[in-house]
Every structure is written in C-alpha cells, then in structure tokens.
Scaffold this motif. Structure first.
Motif, PDB file in Angstrom:
ATOM      1  N   SER A  50       0.811  -1.222   0.000  1.00 29.42           N
ATOM      2  CA  SER A  50       0.000   0.000   0.000  1.00 29.42           C
ATOM      3  C   SER A  50       0.843   1.270   0.000  1.00 29.42           C
ATOM      4  O   SER A  50       0.321   2.365  -0.204  1.00 29.42           O
ATOM      5  CB  SER A  50      -0.934   0.020   1.213  1.00 29.42           C
ATOM      6  OG  SER A  50      -0.185   0.088   2.408  1.00 29.42           O
ATOM      7  N   GLU A  51       2.157   1.153   0.226  1.00 32.03           N
ATOM      8  CA  GLU A  51       3.054   2.306   0.277  1.00 32.03           C
ATOM      9  C   GLU A  51       3.978   2.389  -0.940  1.00 32.03           C
ATOM     10  O   GLU A  51       4.935   3.149  -0.942  1.00 32.03           O
ATOM     11  CB  GLU A  51       3.897   2.258   1.557  1.00 32.03           C
ATOM     12  CG  GLU A  51       3.086   2.459   2.822  1.00 32.03           C
ATOM     13  CD  GLU A  51       2.459   3.838   2.922  1.00 32.03           C
ATOM     14  OE1 GLU A  51       3.016   4.801   2.370  1.00 32.03           O
ATOM     15  OE2 GLU A  51       1.392   3.955   3.545  1.00 32.03           O
ATOM     16  N   ILE A  52       3.674   1.621  -1.996  1.00 32.88           N
ATOM     17  CA  ILE A  52       4.532   1.614  -3.186  1.00 32.88           C
ATOM     18  C   ILE A  52       4.167   2.722  -4.163  1.00 32.88           C
ATOM     19  O   ILE A  52       5.044   3.404  -4.679  1.00 32.88           O
ATOM     20  CB  ILE A  52       4.494   0.225  -3.875  1.00 32.88           C
ATOM     21  CG1 ILE A  52       5.197  -0.796  -2.962  1.00 32.88           C
ATOM     22  CG2 ILE A  52       5.138   0.271  -5.248  1.00 32.88           C
ATOM     23  CD1 ILE A  52       5.091  -2.219  -3.427  1.00 32.88           C
ATOM     24  N   ALA A  53       2.890   2.909  -4.425  1.00 34.49           N
ATOM     25  CA  ALA A  53       2.454   3.882  -5.436  1.00 34.49           C
ATOM     26  C   ALA A  53       1.151   4.535  -5.004  1.00 34.49           C
ATOM     27  O   ALA A  53       0.444   4.030  -4.128  1.00 34.49           O
ATOM     28  CB  ALA A  53       2.275   3.192  -6.781  1.00 34.49           C
ATOM     29  N   ASN A  54       0.832   5.644  -5.650  1.00 38.99           N
ATOM     30  CA  ASN A  54      -0.406   6.360  -5.360  1.00 38.99           C
ATOM     31  C   ASN A  54      -1.624   5.710  -6.007  1.00 38.99           C
ATOM     32  O   ASN A  54      -2.741   6.119  -5.757  1.00 38.99           O
ATOM     33  CB  ASN A  54      -0.294   7.811  -5.833  1.00 38.99           C
ATOM     34  CG  ASN A  54       0.650   8.582  -4.954  1.00 38.99           C
ATOM     35  OD1 ASN A  54       0.613   8.479  -3.747  1.00 38.99           O
ATOM     36  ND2 ASN A  54       1.512   9.357  -5.577  1.00 38.99           N
ATOM     37  N   THR A  55      -1.385   4.743  -6.846  1.00 39.82           N
ATOM     38  CA  THR A  55      -2.471   4.011  -7.482  1.00 39.82           C
ATOM     39  C   THR A  55      -2.538   2.609  -6.877  1.00 39.82           C
ATOM     40  O   THR A  55      -1.635   2.192  -6.152  1.00 39.82           O
ATOM     41  CB  THR A  55      -2.232   3.893  -9.003  1.00 39.82           C
ATOM     42  OG1 THR A  55      -0.977   3.232  -9.218  1.00 39.82           O
ATOM     43  CG2 THR A  55      -2.207   5.257  -9.672  1.00 39.82           C
TER      44      THR A  55
END
Length: 91
Positions: free
Chosen positions: A36-41
């Motif tokens: 959940s903390e890798i990308a804004n999508t």
C-alpha cells in the motif's frame, strides 16, 4: 542503529513478496515497503512497480524493535504524491 522516523533514505530492493518489498538501506539495515506504500495508485502486483536491485528513495514511517516500515509514495515530491483532480463542473 535504527533510521530516524521521517527521514528520506536511498536503498535497493532486495526481495519482492506478494505483500511488499524489502529494501536494504544506505548505511546498513533494511526495511519493508508494504504494497500500500509503493504507489499512489492501486498495486495489484508489486513486480509491476519494482524490480530486485532497483534503487529507490524511501521515507521511514516507523522504526521499533528492529522492524523498519518504509514508504516509496510518501518519499515522492509533493506534486507527484497526488494525482491531479479533474475540475468540478460549474453549478
């Protein structure tokens, strides 16, 4: 020594799991970037965003009892963090 919470560090992805990626940090140590903390999508597959050996910038979210939680998306410059919202229609 545990990294300082709130600091932005450089690291390299050492392994990829279904739930995120482990990152070796500069100066030693490592931490986890949750999916959940890798990308804004929405990230369905971590492999679509990261590769083993890839250099990344991470923000230290928490560090306690030897467990370090990291974020790639929160280490991005402010303008890249949020996708632009479409303008609202006039009433």
């Amino acid at each position: 020594m545990e990294p300082q919470v709130g600091s932005i560090l450089e690291g390299k992805v050492t392994s990829i799991m279904k739930f995120g990626a482990f990152v070796a940090l500069e100066g030693g140590g490592s931490g986890l970037v949750h999916i959940s903390e890798i990308a804004n999508t929405f990230v369905e597959d971590v492999h679509d965003h990261l590769q083993t050996g890839q250099a990344v910038k991470v923000l230290v979210l928490s560090a306690e009892n030897g467990r370090v939680n990291l974020s790639i998306k929160k280490a991005l410059p402010q303008q890249e963090r949020r996708a632009p919202r479409p303008p609202r229609p006039a009433p």
